[in-house]
Motif scaffolding. Structure first.
Motif, PDB file in Angstrom:
ATOM      1  N   LEU A   1      -4.945   2.611   6.117  1.00 41.30           N
ATOM      2  CA  LEU A   1      -5.509   2.319   4.796  1.00 41.30           C
ATOM      3  C   LEU A   1      -5.480   0.813   4.525  1.00 41.30           C
ATOM      4  O   LEU A   1      -6.484   0.223   4.107  1.00 41.30           O
ATOM      5  CB  LEU A   1      -4.705   3.074   3.730  1.00 41.30           C
ATOM      6  CG  LEU A   1      -5.048   2.827   2.275  1.00 41.30           C
ATOM      7  CD1 LEU A   1      -6.367   3.490   1.931  1.00 41.30           C
ATOM      8  CD2 LEU A   1      -3.945   3.375   1.384  1.00 41.30           C
TER       9      LEU A   1
ATOM     10  N   TYR B   1       0.842  -1.191   0.000  1.00 41.33           N
ATOM     11  CA  TYR B   1       0.000   0.000   0.000  1.00 41.33           C
ATOM     12  C   TYR B   1       0.876   1.239   0.000  1.00 41.33           C
ATOM     13  O   TYR B   1       1.906   1.273   0.666  1.00 41.33           O
ATOM     14  CB  TYR B   1      -0.907   0.016   1.233  1.00 41.33           C
ATOM     15  CG  TYR B   1      -1.921  -1.101   1.229  1.00 41.33           C
ATOM     16  CD1 TYR B   1      -3.151  -0.937   0.598  1.00 41.33           C
ATOM     17  CD2 TYR B   1      -1.647  -2.322   1.834  1.00 41.33           C
ATOM     18  CE1 TYR B   1      -4.091  -1.959   0.583  1.00 41.33           C
ATOM     19  CE2 TYR B   1      -2.583  -3.354   1.826  1.00 41.33           C
ATOM     20  CZ  TYR B   1      -3.791  -3.167   1.193  1.00 41.33           C
ATOM     21  OH  TYR B   1      -4.707  -4.171   1.179  1.00 41.33           O
ATOM     22  N   LEU B   2       0.447   2.253  -0.740  1.00 41.25           N
ATOM     23  CA  LEU B   2       1.212   3.485  -0.871  1.00 41.25           C
ATOM     24  C   LEU B   2       0.366   4.675  -0.417  1.00 41.25           C
ATOM     25  O   LEU B   2      -0.859   4.649  -0.518  1.00 41.25           O
ATOM     26  CB  LEU B   2       1.627   3.697  -2.332  1.00 41.25           C
ATOM     27  CG  LEU B   2       2.370   2.549  -3.004  1.00 41.25           C
ATOM     28  CD1 LEU B   2       2.548   2.839  -4.481  1.00 41.25           C
ATOM     29  CD2 LEU B   2       3.704   2.302  -2.327  1.00 41.25           C
ATOM     30  N   PHE B   3       1.039   5.714   0.047  1.00 40.26           N
ATOM     31  CA  PHE B   3       0.344   6.918   0.501  1.00 40.26           C
ATOM     32  C   PHE B   3      -0.513   7.491  -0.625  1.00 40.26           C
ATOM     33  O   PHE B   3      -1.648   7.910  -0.416  1.00 40.26           O
ATOM     34  CB  PHE B   3       1.381   7.937   0.998  1.00 40.26           C
ATOM     35  CG  PHE B   3       0.789   9.142   1.668  1.00 40.26           C
ATOM     36  CD1 PHE B   3       0.068   9.029   2.843  1.00 40.26           C
ATOM     37  CD2 PHE B   3       0.961  10.400   1.123  1.00 40.26           C
ATOM     38  CE1 PHE B   3      -0.484  10.145   3.466  1.00 40.26           C
ATOM     39  CE2 PHE B   3       0.414  11.521   1.737  1.00 40.26           C
ATOM     40  CZ  PHE B   3      -0.306  11.391   2.905  1.00 40.26           C
TER      41      PHE B   3
ATOM     42  N   ARG C   1       3.129   9.307   7.481  1.00 41.52           N
ATOM     43  CA  ARG C   1       2.532   8.710   6.289  1.00 41.52           C
ATOM     44  C   ARG C   1       2.376   7.199   6.453  1.00 41.52           C
ATOM     45  O   ARG C   1       1.407   6.628   5.982  1.00 41.52           O
ATOM     46  CB  ARG C   1       3.356   9.052   5.048  1.00 41.52           C
ATOM     47  CG  ARG C   1       3.206  10.510   4.658  1.00 41.52           C
ATOM     48  CD  ARG C   1       3.917  10.878   3.409  1.00 41.52           C
ATOM     49  NE  ARG C   1       3.736  12.294   3.124  1.00 41.52           N
ATOM     50  CZ  ARG C   1       4.330  12.926   2.140  1.00 41.52           C
ATOM     51  NH1 ARG C   1       5.141  12.282   1.322  1.00 41.52           N
ATOM     52  NH2 ARG C   1       4.122  14.215   1.950  1.00 41.52           N
ATOM     53  N   LYS C   2       3.334   6.575   7.148  1.00 38.86           N
ATOM     54  CA  LYS C   2       3.238   5.132   7.380  1.00 38.86           C
ATOM     55  C   LYS C   2       2.020   4.817   8.246  1.00 38.86           C
ATOM     56  O   LYS C   2       1.316   3.835   8.006  1.00 38.86           O
ATOM     57  CB  LYS C   2       4.508   4.589   8.030  1.00 38.86           C
ATOM     58  CG  LYS C   2       4.437   3.072   8.247  1.00 38.86           C
ATOM     59  CD  LYS C   2       5.738   2.480   8.654  1.00 38.86           C
ATOM     60  CE  LYS C   2       5.730   1.009   8.927  1.00 38.86           C
ATOM     61  NZ  LYS C   2       4.557   0.232   8.653  1.00 38.86           N
TER      62      LYS C   2
ATOM     63  N   ASP D   1      -2.124   6.004  -2.777  1.00 42.30           N
ATOM     64  CA  ASP D   1      -3.327   5.194  -3.035  1.00 42.30           C
ATOM     65  C   ASP D   1      -4.589   5.920  -2.579  1.00 42.30           C
ATOM     66  O   ASP D   1      -5.690   5.610  -3.042  1.00 42.30           O
ATOM     67  CB  ASP D   1      -3.242   3.836  -2.324  1.00 42.30           C
ATOM     68  CG  ASP D   1      -2.290   2.875  -3.007  1.00 42.30           C
ATOM     69  OD1 ASP D   1      -1.986   3.073  -4.204  1.00 42.30           O
ATOM     70  OD2 ASP D   1      -1.841   1.923  -2.342  1.00 42.30           O
TER      71      ASP D   1
ATOM     72  N   VAL E   1      -0.898   4.965   5.920  1.00 41.81           N
ATOM     73  CA  VAL E   1      -0.881   3.806   5.016  1.00 41.81           C
ATOM     74  C   VAL E   1      -1.281   2.539   5.769  1.00 41.81           C
ATOM     75  O   VAL E   1      -2.027   1.702   5.246  1.00 41.81           O
ATOM     76  CB  VAL E   1       0.505   3.647   4.335  1.00 41.81           C
ATOM     77  CG1 VAL E   1       0.619   2.328   3.606  1.00 41.81           C
ATOM     78  CG2 VAL E   1       0.759   4.805   3.377  1.00 41.81           C
ATOM     79  N   ASP E   2      -0.824   2.399   7.009  1.00 38.48           N
ATOM     80  CA  ASP E   2      -1.205   1.239   7.825  1.00 38.48           C
ATOM     81  C   ASP E   2      -2.722   1.221   8.067  1.00 38.48           C
ATOM     82  O   ASP E   2      -3.353   0.162   8.002  1.00 38.48           O
ATOM     83  CB  ASP E   2      -0.469   1.240   9.168  1.00 38.48           C
ATOM     84  CG  ASP E   2       1.018   0.921   9.025  1.00 38.48           C
ATOM     85  OD1 ASP E   2       1.442   0.463   7.935  1.00 38.48           O
ATOM     86  OD2 ASP E   2       1.763   1.141   9.998  1.00 38.48           O
TER      87      ASP E   2
END
Length: 161
Positions: free
Chosen positions: A150, A72-74, A143-144, A76, A147-148
């Motif tokens: 997400l 998964y990417l930011f 950001r992590k 996304d 993303v986590d």
């Protein structure tokens, strides 16, 4: 005359290809295999992706974790519908959002802020002004966290990515 390949055959070929790719011993130093596998998995339907990740976890838990970290990417967030962005925002601490939006593409900032109430949006914009100059480490950590959140929402089927 167009040839149509049945979906189960396509899925089996994809599964077999990923499994074979993961079992190849030759791994050049310059290529991040976990990134290659993550990119490949991102292109697959969620049901197949989940099944392959589960198999990978059984065969090589350490490698599977590296792949999951890159799945998964930011950015996304841009692919999400507004309702799903709102669900994501409900899982994020305001401080993390403020830090994560620093040095961010305007399109991504707009996507997130447009899914907040007017008052919350104004508050975050104001806080962003005060929070300028965050370190790269702080930015990546914030950001992590997003993303986590997400990934967790997607894995539990609460959002559609």
């Amino acid at each position: 005359h167009e040839l149509t390949i049945p979906q189960p055959i396509v899925e089996q070929v994809l599964k077999t290809t990923v499994i074979k790719a993961c079992s190849v011993d030759f791994r050049p130093e310059s290529v991040d295999q976990s990134q290659v596998v993550a990119d490949l998995l991102r292109s697959l339907p969620k049901t197949i992706r989940t099944e392959l990740i589960n198999k990978l976890e059984k065969n090589d838990p350490e490698f599977a974790e590296k792949v999951k970290d890159k799945l998964y990417l930011f950015k996304d967030i841009l692919r999400l519908q507004d309702r799903d962005v709102q669900k994501l925002l409900g899982q994020i601490e305001t401080d993390s959002l403020i830090v994560a939006l620093q040095q961010c593409e305007q399109e991504l900032i707009d996507k997130l802020l447009n899914n907040l109430s007017k008052r919350a949006r104004e508050s975050i914009i104001e806080e962003m002004e005060f929070k300028r100059g965050v370190s790269d480490e702080e930015l990546l950590e914030a950001r992590k966290k997003i993303v986590d959140a997400l990934a967790k929402l997607d894995e539990h089927g609460e959002i559609k990515l």
